[in-house]
Design a protein around this motif. Sequence first.
Motif, short mmCIF file in Angstrom:
data_model
loop_
_atom_site.label_atom_id
_atom_site.label_comp_id
_atom_site.label_asym_id
_atom_site.label_seq_id
_atom_site.Cartn_x
_atom_site.Cartn_y
_atom_site.Cartn_z
N ASN A 39 16.40 -36.99 43.96
CA ASN A 39 16.81 -35.86 44.78
C ASN A 39 15.57 -35.15 45.30
O ASN A 39 14.90 -34.42 44.57
CB ASN A 39 17.65 -34.89 43.95
CG ASN A 39 18.02 -33.63 44.71
OD1 ASN A 39 18.01 -33.63 45.93
ND2 ASN A 39 18.32 -32.57 43.98
N LYS A 42 16.53 -29.51 48.13
CA LYS A 42 16.47 -28.28 47.34
C LYS A 42 17.19 -28.49 46.02
O LYS A 42 18.30 -28.99 45.98
CB LYS A 42 17.12 -27.13 48.11
CG LYS A 42 17.01 -25.79 47.39
CD LYS A 42 17.61 -24.68 48.22
CE LYS A 42 17.51 -23.35 47.48
NZ LYS A 42 18.08 -22.23 48.26
N ILE A 43 16.55 -28.09 44.94
CA ILE A 43 17.10 -28.36 43.62
C ILE A 43 17.93 -27.19 43.11
O ILE A 43 17.81 -26.07 43.56
CB ILE A 43 15.99 -28.72 42.61
CG1 ILE A 43 14.99 -27.57 42.48
CG2 ILE A 43 15.28 -29.98 43.03
CD1 ILE A 43 13.88 -27.87 41.50
N ASP A 44 18.78 -27.50 42.14
CA ASP A 44 19.72 -26.54 41.60
C ASP A 44 19.03 -25.65 40.57
O ASP A 44 18.40 -26.14 39.63
CB ASP A 44 20.88 -27.29 40.94
CG ASP A 44 21.98 -26.38 40.45
OD1 ASP A 44 21.86 -25.15 40.62
OD2 ASP A 44 22.98 -26.90 39.91
N ALA A 174 11.31 -25.36 38.03
CA ALA A 174 11.66 -25.39 39.45
C ALA A 174 10.96 -24.26 40.19
O ALA A 174 10.45 -24.45 41.31
CB ALA A 174 13.17 -25.29 39.62
N LYS A 179 7.06 -30.86 37.84
CA LYS A 179 7.90 -31.93 37.28
C LYS A 179 7.32 -32.35 35.93
O LYS A 179 6.11 -32.35 35.73
CB LYS A 179 7.94 -33.14 38.20
CG LYS A 179 8.29 -32.83 39.65
CD LYS A 179 9.67 -32.24 39.81
CE LYS A 179 9.99 -32.04 41.29
NZ LYS A 179 11.26 -31.31 41.49
N ARG A 198 21.09 -31.98 35.03
CA ARG A 198 20.29 -31.01 35.76
C ARG A 198 18.83 -31.45 35.82
O ARG A 198 18.19 -31.39 36.87
CB ARG A 198 20.40 -29.64 35.09
CG ARG A 198 19.40 -28.57 35.58
CD ARG A 198 19.66 -28.12 37.01
NE ARG A 198 20.90 -27.39 37.11
CZ ARG A 198 21.04 -26.07 36.91
NH1 ARG A 198 20.00 -25.34 36.56
NH2 ARG A 198 22.21 -25.49 37.07
N ASN A 201 18.45 -34.42 38.23
CA ASN A 201 18.62 -33.99 39.61
C ASN A 201 17.48 -33.11 40.10
O ASN A 201 17.20 -33.04 41.30
CB ASN A 201 19.95 -33.25 39.77
CG ASN A 201 21.15 -34.17 39.61
OD1 ASN A 201 21.04 -35.37 39.79
ND2 ASN A 201 22.29 -33.60 39.24
N ASN A 202 16.80 -32.44 39.16
CA ASN A 202 15.67 -31.60 39.53
C ASN A 202 14.36 -32.38 39.65
O ASN A 202 13.32 -31.80 39.94
CB ASN A 202 15.49 -30.47 38.51
CG ASN A 202 16.49 -29.35 38.72
OD1 ASN A 202 17.47 -29.49 39.43
ND2 ASN A 202 16.25 -28.21 38.08
N GLY A 203 14.41 -33.68 39.41
CA GLY A 203 13.25 -34.52 39.64
C GLY A 203 12.39 -34.79 38.43
O GLY A 203 11.28 -35.32 38.55
#
Length: 365
Positions: A39, A42-44, A174, A179, A198, A201-203
């Motif tokens: 992803n 823009k991350i959650d 984030a 990362k 999460r 998805n946030n890398g």
Amino acid sequence: MTVDTNSTALVSTTKSNWAPQFSPIFPGLNTTETEPTYNASKIDTGATLSKEKLDLSQYPRGWKVPPTDSAEVKAIIDRIDWSLVPKSPKHKAQNGDIIQTGYDASKDPDCWWTSSGCTKPKIDYIPSDFYNCPTKGDWGLTYDDGPFVYSSDDDKETKQENKWAEPELYNFLAKEDLKASLFYVGSNVIEYPAAARRALNNGHTLCSHTWSHPAMTTLTNEQVVAELYWSLKAIKDATGVTTKCWRPPQGDVDDRVRAIAWQMGLHTVIWNEDTDDWAMPAPGGGNLPPEKVDAKFEKWIKKQQQGKYNTGIMVLEHELNHATVGMTEKWLPKLKETFNIVSAMQCNGVTQPYWEKSFEYPAVH
């Protein structure tokens, strides 16, 4: 390398004589869905996560070494080439300490990290562990023992921990645009799969930290398989990815354990700098004054500023309790002024850490 229909191809490597690997197959999981992808949008950073657990009936008891007689574990045992697994001795532990009495660390025939710090196997068909970042100035960011599980227990001390559980750390990372490589305990993943999703998805890069966090050289071969298998299945079940990296609890690994893990598709990851953050006073911690941990961060910054590092460093931290999360939140903004903070796997050039080939991270350099 050839690929079969069950996605159990050998891993392509730069050396032709590495022992073959396979990706475990997980009966009962729906693996026919579209593979997850990195992803880059823009991350959650939402403040809450679902508390829904995985189907616990499909897993062994958490925080206990799993039985070795299940059909799933037996299937993996049968796939391993045991002629490629050294007959190193199974060690013993007492009161949580691994007994090293009688082992000759100067000869170190088993490349036993606990005794000698060895990271280059004595067998030539297993690659060296990842333990640092090759590029000077890199800080390889890692966290063990996650995901930090939210608890609704009535225990007062646990309630105080809740606000520090995920997504606290992941949202902080984030905000800092950082990362990390996350080493997950399977027993936590089944309790809090939304946190694992999460993180993915946030890398962040997801790796195994075993099922129940034992000293791995104290286990039988079959128990090593079970510890690794169930952690891999939990991560796959929660996120859809099958990881190819793992870190032994306490760093306790030798060539016997490495050879089993490697055949199960896992590259061993250690570290070369340790915060000792886990030992600070907090639930699950010890009695180490936080000032001692602060002093380590100060030392690393000074050493980097003085140009005393010949390579980058890979640093051991934990998402374990309020003390460890608070310590990383305190120091990461300061570290960014001196180091290039990167995911530890990416600083080693690993952009595809999963068997799902469609999932590829960007290179960091």
